[in-house]
Design an enzyme around this catalytic site. Structure first.
Site, PDB file in Angstrom:
ATOM      1  N   GLY A 250       0.814  -1.211   0.000  1.00 44.32           N
ATOM      2  CA  GLY A 250       0.000   0.000   0.000  1.00 44.32           C
ATOM      3  C   GLY A 250       0.846   1.259   0.000  1.00 44.32           C
ATOM      4  CG  ASP A 251       3.375   1.772   3.194  1.00 42.45           C
ATOM      5  OD1 ASP A 251       2.285   2.265   3.543  1.00 42.45           O
ATOM      6  OD2 ASP A 251       4.013   0.952   3.878  1.00 42.45           O
TER       7      ASP A 251
END
Length: 301
Positions: A250-251
């Site tokens: 996600g990052d």
């Protein structure tokens, strides 16, 4: 300039075993370590995309020294506050029959040290991007995100927030450029089961009514959806390769989105590059690399 904030960085120590048996001494088959924290992850992937960033946050002790030294390079400028007491976290990730994680608390951060961080935030100017990601350590006030964002209120700064429920909702009044809930987090925010594409779009637009400009929803194996500031819906699928690691995907997506928009000012391209970076991390044992990103970019539609 792009700034990232990681309030509670960590060293993630990954150990692999054939099986985990409690009550006895277990022997690993391999082990690795990574410098972690959502903001740090964003900075690391931005560096792979040839974008410079300044990493803010708190570090302490010998582990803090290792984190700062380990991530610093010609694209990442570390500007952490060194705490006098405690050590930065070591999180243990056990990969055996099942995956087990032990996440530690991290050092105590008092009000005077928080004020030092806020003074650094004052340096952020018009045209800069600020990424705030992750949870707040239990030694810090719940409104720390709001206090950070209050310091840049009135400046033309692209704000990116990747956080859960209350932290995310309380940031919306600052009209962030981008937020990135996943499907489960969207369900938790609105306290209802969200499964269909129609529902995802509906509730993403509710977040826009509350202040978010662009809402990027990661959907795991179903890819990602973006509702942009003009109300347009964009979708991106995933590539089919063996998933090795989901930590940091996600990052990586956030980093790719920021880089894509910086380079082309196109939301479809930002979504594409964000998806590529998220996939690249999922297919590697660590974070996305430049080589893997370029390989997958050639395959993405």
């Amino acid at each position: 300039m792009i700034y990232t904030v990681t309030l509670n960085p960590s060293i993630d120590y990954v150990v692999r075993l054939e099986s985990l048996v409690t009550g006895i001494t277990n022997r690993t088959t391999s082990e690795e370590y990574y410098f972690g924290g959502k903001g740090i992850n964003v900075s690391c992937v931005l560096a792979e995309l040839d974008l410079e960033s300044i990493a803010f946050g708190f570090v302490a002790g010998f582990t803090g020294d290792a984190i700062e030294k380990g991530i610093r390079n010609d694209k990442i400028i570390t500007d952490f506050i060194k705490l006098e007491k405690g050590i930065s976290r070591i999180n243990i990730k056990i990969k055996a029959d099942d995956e087990t994680e032990i996440n530690c608390q991290g050092p105590h951060i008092d009000e005077s040290e928080l004020e030092r961080l806020l003074n650094k935030v004052d340096r952020i100017n018009d045209g800069d991007t600020l990424v705030i990601a992750g949870n707040v350590p239990n030694t810090m006030p719940d409104d720390v995100y709001e206090r950070i964002l209050e310091r840049i209120k009135g400046k033309k700064v692209r704000i990116v927030v990747d956080a859960t429920k209350k932290l995310l909702l309380n940031s919306l009044k600052y009209k962030p450029f981008l937020i990135k809930p996943n499907r489960q987090e969207l369900s938790e925010i609105f306290e209802t089961e969200i499964s269909t594409e129609t529902d995802i779009e509906k509730y993403a637009k509710e977040l826009q009514k509350m202040g978010a400009q662009n809402v990027l929803i990661s959907l795991g194996g179903d890819g990602a959806m973006l509702i942009d500031e003009f109300g347009e819906k964009h979708k991106q699928g995933v590539l089919k390769e063996k998933v090795v690691n989901t930590v940091g995907s996600g990052d990586s997506m956030v980093a790719g989105f920021i880089a894509g928009y910086e380079k082309e000012h196109s939301y479809p391209y930002a979504l594409k590059l964000g998806s590529v970076c998220g996939n690249a991390t999922a297919f590697l044992s660590g974070l996305a690399t430049k080589e893997k990103i370029n390989e997958l970019l050639a395959k993405f539609n």
